[in-house]
Design a protein around this motif. Sequence first.
Motif, PDB file in Angstrom:
ATOM      1  N   GLN A   1      -1.825   0.024  -5.625  1.00 25.56           N
ATOM      2  CA  GLN A   1      -3.118   0.577  -6.015  1.00 25.56           C
ATOM      3  C   GLN A   1      -3.016   1.789  -6.935  1.00 25.56           C
ATOM      4  N   ILE A   2      -1.854   2.416  -7.011  1.00 26.66           N
ATOM      5  CA  ILE A   2      -1.755   3.635  -7.834  1.00 26.66           C
ATOM      6  C   ILE A   2      -0.722   3.552  -8.953  1.00 26.66           C
TER       7      ILE A   2
ATOM      8  N   HIS B   1      -9.809   0.679  -7.111  1.00 29.30           N
ATOM      9  CA  HIS B   1      -8.937  -0.498  -7.100  1.00 29.30           C
ATOM     10  C   HIS B   1      -9.215  -1.354  -5.864  1.00 29.30           C
TER      11      HIS B   1
ATOM     12  N   LEU C   1       0.839  -1.207   0.000  1.00 29.28           N
ATOM     13  CA  LEU C   1       0.000   0.000   0.000  1.00 29.28           C
ATOM     14  C   LEU C   1       0.865   1.245   0.000  1.00 29.28           C
ATOM     15  N   PRO C   2       0.555   2.282  -0.694  1.00 30.54           N
ATOM     16  CA  PRO C   2      -0.503   2.455  -1.688  1.00 30.54           C
ATOM     17  C   PRO C   2      -0.027   2.179  -3.123  1.00 30.54           C
TER      18      PRO C   2
ATOM     19  N   ILE D   1      -6.329  10.009  -9.076  1.00 32.31           N
ATOM     20  CA  ILE D   1      -5.506   9.153  -8.214  1.00 32.31           C
ATOM     21  C   ILE D   1      -6.327   8.653  -7.020  1.00 32.31           C
TER      22      ILE D   1
ATOM     23  N   PHE E   1      -7.578   4.858  -6.726  1.00 34.90           N
ATOM     24  CA  PHE E   1      -7.135   4.093  -5.558  1.00 34.90           C
ATOM     25  C   PHE E   1      -8.325   3.395  -4.902  1.00 34.90           C
ATOM     26  N   CYS E   2      -9.394   4.152  -4.668  1.00 36.98           N
ATOM     27  CA  CYS E   2     -10.590   3.597  -4.020  1.00 36.98           C
ATOM     28  C   CYS E   2     -11.262   2.534  -4.889  1.00 36.98           C
TER      29      CYS E   2
END
Length: 177
Positions: A127-128, A160, A123-124, A153, A157-158
Amino acid sequence: KILGIIWFTSLLGVANMSPVLLKKLPLLNIPVDFGKNWRKERLFGKNKTWRGFFCAPIIGGLFFLFQKFLYVKISFLKEISLFNYQEMTVWFGVWVSFGVIVGDLVKSFFKRRCHIYPGKSWLPFDQIDFILGGLIVAFCFYWFKFLDIIFIIIIGFCLHLLVKFLGYIFKIDNKPI
Protein backbone atom coordinates in the motif's frame (compact mmCIF):
# COMPACT_ATOMS: atom_id res chain seq x y z
CA LYS A 1 -4.40 20.78 3.74
CA ILE A 2 -5.93 17.28 3.60
CA LEU A 3 -7.56 18.05 0.25
CA GLY A 4 -4.23 19.25 -1.14
CA ILE A 5 -2.61 16.01 -0.02
CA ILE A 6 -5.39 13.99 -1.67
CA TRP A 7 -4.97 16.10 -4.82
CA PHE A 8 -1.23 15.33 -4.98
CA THR A 9 -1.65 11.69 -3.93
CA SER A 10 -4.12 11.14 -6.76
CA LEU A 11 -1.19 11.51 -9.20
CA LEU A 12 0.65 8.71 -7.40
CA GLY A 13 -2.48 6.55 -7.37
CA VAL A 14 -3.23 7.02 -11.06
CA ALA A 15 0.34 6.10 -11.99
CA ASN A 16 0.15 3.07 -9.70
CA MET A 17 -3.18 1.90 -11.17
CA SER A 18 -2.29 2.42 -14.82
CA PRO A 19 -0.63 -1.01 -15.31
CA VAL A 20 -3.73 -2.72 -13.91
CA LEU A 21 -6.11 -0.60 -15.96
CA LEU A 22 -4.14 -1.35 -19.13
CA LYS A 23 -3.57 -5.07 -18.49
CA LYS A 24 -5.79 -6.08 -21.44
CA LEU A 25 -3.45 -4.17 -23.78
CA PRO A 26 -1.24 -6.86 -25.36
CA LEU A 27 1.58 -4.41 -26.02
CA LEU A 28 4.81 -5.07 -24.07
CA ASN A 29 3.25 -7.82 -21.95
CA ILE A 30 6.74 -9.08 -21.16
CA PRO A 31 7.95 -9.49 -17.57
CA VAL A 32 10.52 -6.88 -16.56
CA ASP A 33 12.70 -9.67 -15.16
CA PHE A 34 12.37 -11.70 -18.42
CA GLY A 35 11.51 -14.72 -16.24
CA LYS A 36 14.90 -14.71 -14.51
CA ASN A 37 15.34 -16.06 -11.00
CA TRP A 38 17.66 -15.12 -8.17
CA ARG A 39 18.12 -17.62 -5.36
CA LYS A 40 15.31 -19.76 -6.80
CA GLU A 41 12.78 -16.90 -6.78
CA ARG A 42 11.68 -14.65 -9.62
CA LEU A 43 13.36 -11.24 -9.48
CA PHE A 44 10.04 -9.33 -9.61
CA GLY A 45 7.35 -11.76 -10.75
CA LYS A 46 5.30 -12.31 -13.88
CA ASN A 47 2.91 -9.43 -13.13
CA LYS A 48 5.60 -6.75 -13.39
CA THR A 49 5.71 -6.07 -17.12
CA TRP A 50 7.37 -3.62 -19.46
CA ARG A 51 3.86 -2.40 -20.34
CA GLY A 52 3.40 -1.18 -16.76
CA PHE A 53 6.93 0.15 -16.60
CA PHE A 54 6.33 2.39 -19.63
CA CYS A 55 2.61 3.10 -19.22
CA ALA A 56 2.81 4.42 -15.65
CA PRO A 57 5.03 7.41 -16.54
CA ILE A 58 3.01 8.17 -19.68
CA ILE A 59 -0.38 7.95 -17.95
CA GLY A 60 1.01 9.78 -14.91
CA GLY A 61 2.41 12.55 -17.10
CA LEU A 62 -0.92 12.95 -18.88
CA PHE A 63 -2.79 12.97 -15.57
CA PHE A 64 -0.41 15.62 -14.24
CA LEU A 65 -1.17 17.77 -17.31
CA PHE A 66 -4.86 17.35 -16.47
CA GLN A 67 -4.16 18.37 -12.86
CA LYS A 68 -2.19 21.37 -14.07
CA PHE A 69 -5.02 22.38 -16.43
CA LEU A 70 -7.55 22.19 -13.58
CA TYR A 71 -5.19 24.05 -11.26
CA VAL A 72 -5.13 26.97 -13.70
CA LYS A 73 -8.91 26.94 -14.24
CA ILE A 74 -10.19 26.31 -10.70
CA SER A 75 -9.08 28.80 -8.06
CA PHE A 76 -10.04 26.43 -5.23
CA LEU A 77 -7.23 24.09 -6.32
CA LYS A 78 -4.72 26.92 -6.01
CA GLU A 79 -5.83 27.41 -2.42
CA ILE A 80 -5.52 23.75 -1.36
CA SER A 81 -2.48 22.59 -3.37
CA LEU A 82 0.80 21.77 -1.67
CA PHE A 83 2.76 23.54 -4.42
CA ASN A 84 2.24 25.66 -7.51
CA TYR A 85 1.32 23.25 -10.31
CA GLN A 86 1.83 26.00 -12.90
CA GLU A 87 5.55 26.11 -12.09
CA MET A 88 5.99 22.39 -12.74
CA THR A 89 6.51 20.95 -16.22
CA VAL A 90 5.02 17.72 -17.49
CA TRP A 91 8.32 16.09 -16.54
CA PHE A 92 7.32 16.37 -12.90
CA GLY A 93 4.38 14.06 -13.55
CA VAL A 94 6.40 11.72 -15.75
CA TRP A 95 9.32 11.37 -13.34
CA VAL A 96 7.19 11.10 -10.20
CA SER A 97 5.16 8.39 -11.95
CA PHE A 98 8.39 6.65 -12.90
CA GLY A 99 9.30 6.76 -9.19
CA VAL A 100 5.93 5.18 -8.41
CA ILE A 101 6.58 2.20 -10.67
CA VAL A 102 10.19 1.79 -9.50
CA GLY A 103 8.97 1.84 -5.88
CA ASP A 104 6.59 -0.97 -6.78
CA LEU A 105 9.39 -2.96 -8.46
CA VAL A 106 11.71 -2.57 -5.46
CA LYS A 107 8.94 -3.77 -3.13
CA SER A 108 8.24 -6.74 -5.44
CA PHE A 109 11.92 -7.72 -5.33
CA PHE A 110 11.84 -7.88 -1.52
CA LYS A 111 8.40 -9.50 -1.51
CA ARG A 112 9.79 -12.38 -3.60
CA ARG A 113 12.78 -12.70 -1.22
CA CYS A 114 10.27 -13.11 1.65
CA HIS A 115 8.50 -15.85 -0.35
CA ILE A 116 5.31 -13.81 -0.63
CA TYR A 117 3.83 -14.59 -3.99
CA PRO A 118 2.17 -12.21 -6.48
CA GLY A 119 -1.39 -11.37 -5.54
CA LYS A 120 -0.89 -12.10 -1.85
CA SER A 121 -1.15 -8.97 0.26
CA TRP A 122 1.92 -7.70 2.10
CA LEU A 123 0.65 -5.05 4.50
CA PRO A 124 1.67 -2.21 4.63
CA PHE A 125 4.28 -2.45 1.87
CA ASP A 126 1.87 -3.17 -0.99
CA GLN A 127 0.00 0.00 0.00
CA ILE A 128 2.91 2.42 0.42
CA ASP A 129 5.61 1.27 -2.02
CA PHE A 130 4.35 3.49 -4.83
CA ILE A 131 3.96 6.47 -2.46
CA LEU A 132 7.53 6.23 -1.22
CA GLY A 133 8.90 5.78 -4.75
CA GLY A 134 6.94 8.77 -6.03
CA LEU A 135 7.91 10.96 -3.07
CA ILE A 136 11.60 10.19 -3.42
CA VAL A 137 11.56 11.37 -7.03
CA ALA A 138 9.29 14.33 -6.20
CA PHE A 139 12.02 15.61 -3.87
CA CYS A 140 14.09 16.37 -6.97
CA PHE A 141 11.47 18.99 -7.83
CA TYR A 142 9.92 20.11 -4.54
CA TRP A 143 10.74 19.82 -0.84
CA PHE A 144 7.63 18.76 1.07
CA LYS A 145 7.22 19.63 4.72
CA PHE A 146 7.82 16.75 7.12
CA LEU A 147 4.20 16.63 8.29
CA ASP A 148 3.00 16.70 4.69
CA ILE A 149 5.13 13.62 3.99
CA ILE A 150 3.63 11.79 6.96
CA PHE A 151 0.10 12.71 5.87
CA ILE A 152 0.81 11.79 2.22
CA ILE A 153 1.86 8.32 3.38
CA ILE A 154 -1.11 7.88 5.75
CA ILE A 155 -3.72 9.27 3.38
CA GLY A 156 -2.20 7.43 0.42
CA PHE A 157 -2.30 4.19 2.42
CA CYS A 158 -5.98 4.73 3.28
CA LEU A 159 -6.91 5.74 -0.27
CA HIS A 160 -5.15 2.66 -1.62
CA LEU A 161 -7.20 0.42 0.69
CA LEU A 162 -10.40 2.23 -0.33
CA VAL A 163 -9.70 1.99 -4.07
CA LYS A 164 -8.68 -1.66 -3.74
CA PHE A 165 -11.91 -2.44 -1.87
CA LEU A 166 -13.99 -0.59 -4.47
CA GLY A 167 -12.20 -2.59 -7.17
CA TYR A 168 -13.23 -5.75 -5.34
CA ILE A 169 -16.85 -4.60 -5.07
CA PHE A 170 -16.99 -3.74 -8.79
CA LYS A 171 -15.25 -7.05 -9.66
CA ILE A 172 -12.16 -5.36 -11.08
CA ASP A 173 -10.03 -7.04 -8.43
CA ASN A 174 -10.51 -10.50 -6.94
CA LYS A 175 -9.33 -9.62 -3.41
CA PRO A 176 -10.55 -6.84 -1.08
CA ILE A 177 -7.02 -5.95 0.12
